[in-house]
Scaffold this active site. Structure first.
Site, mmCIF file in Angstrom:
data_model
loop_
_atom_site.group_PDB
_atom_site.id
_atom_site.type_symbol
_atom_site.label_atom_id
_atom_site.label_comp_id
_atom_site.label_asym_id
_atom_site.label_seq_id
_atom_site.Cartn_x
_atom_site.Cartn_y
_atom_site.Cartn_z
ATOM 1 C CG ASP A 68 4.175 2.016 7.784
ATOM 2 O OD1 ASP A 68 3.976 3.186 8.120
ATOM 3 O OD2 ASP A 68 5.019 1.280 8.317
ATOM 4 C CG PHE A 87 -4.052 -0.605 -0.291
ATOM 5 C CD1 PHE A 87 -3.893 -1.761 0.463
ATOM 6 C CD2 PHE A 87 -4.766 0.446 0.252
ATOM 7 C CE1 PHE A 87 -4.450 -1.867 1.729
ATOM 8 C CE2 PHE A 87 -5.326 0.360 1.522
ATOM 9 C CZ PHE A 87 -5.166 -0.794 2.261
ATOM 10 C CE1 TYR A 120 1.715 -3.256 -0.003
ATOM 11 C CE2 TYR A 120 1.899 -1.818 -1.908
ATOM 12 C CZ TYR A 120 1.162 -2.692 -1.134
ATOM 13 O OH TYR A 120 -0.130 -3.003 -1.499
ATOM 14 C CG HIS A 170 -6.298 -4.095 6.320
ATOM 15 N ND1 HIS A 170 -5.537 -4.868 5.471
ATOM 16 C CD2 HIS A 170 -5.782 -2.839 6.273
ATOM 17 C CE1 HIS A 170 -4.590 -4.115 4.948
ATOM 18 N NE2 HIS A 170 -4.719 -2.880 5.405
#
Length: 221
Positions: A65, A78, A67, A187
């Site tokens: 997704d 990221f 931010y 992750h």
């Protein structure tokens, strides 16, 4: 329908734009932007594609997704804009780069510099409502980004795919391991990074693989 996306990607993905799911997605997204605060800014929804043309793509990092806090998302997984504090997962990415390659953490978390080298920084879902993680999931974005991954998987060779965490690994299940290098680990989130993200050496392994195929390595600074 007409979609403002980089020309080479437009040619590869044009078959998606008139499908029923994409028309419904477009209507949903337009309504969301008109009635709520949504990230990233509308002009940057396809930023990952715009900065990394199909022909230049040599590595793919799959996120989930955008931010959902103010000023962070700008269409690259990221990544955050210049001057924005590093979110925890991005901080851990740079910690691993420092351990793996000896590169000091940069002052900015803006990863446009990676995208321009051919790293497709692709979230599975390209928009999100402010402060509501996952709010635009299962509206059609996943099908669209699956089509993009499928296109490069089938039409290119010797790509490096970074699949961090169960979600990315599931999204990358169909990637042809005989044509591409697939790097998998937990992750980089603080909840899991110490269980196998740190020490995965993905960045050096990527560059070693690219070099072995005669492809310029990525400067991960």
């Amino acid at each position: 329908m007409e979609v403002k996306i980089e020309d080479s990607w437009k040619a590869k993905l044009k078959g998606e734009f008139d499908k029923e799911y994409f028309l419904k997605l477009t209507e949903f997204v337009r309504q969301e932007y008109s009635s709520n605060t949504v990230y990233p800014p509308a002009s940057l929804i396809f930023n990952a594609f715009d900065l990394c043309p199909f022909e230049k793509t040599k590595a793919v990092i799959i996120g989930q997704d955008p931010y959902h806090g103010p000023g962070q998302a700008h269409g690259l997984c990221f990544s955050v804009r210049d001057g924005v504090a590093f979110p925890p997962s991005l901080l851990n990415i740079f910690k691993e780069i420092e351990q793996d390659l000896g590169l000091t953490r940069p002052s900015s978390g803006n990863l446009e510099r990676w995208a321009r080298q051919g790293v497709l920084l692709l979230n599975a879902t390209l928009t999100v409502r402010a402060h509501q993680a996952g709010s635009h999931q299962k509206k059609g974005w996943e099908e669209f980004t699956d089509a993009a991954i499928s296109s490069i998987n089938k039409e290119k060779q010797n790509l490096v795919f970074f699949l961090w965490g169960a979600y990315a690994q599931k999204k990358g299940e169909a990637i042809d391991r005989t044509r591409h290098l697939v790097l998998e680990s937990v992750h980089p989130s603080p909840l899991s990074a110490s269980r196998g993200f740190f020490g995965n050496h993905h960045f050096s392994r990527c560059n070693e693989y690219l070099g072995s195929k005669g492809i310029a390595p990525v400067d991960w600074r």
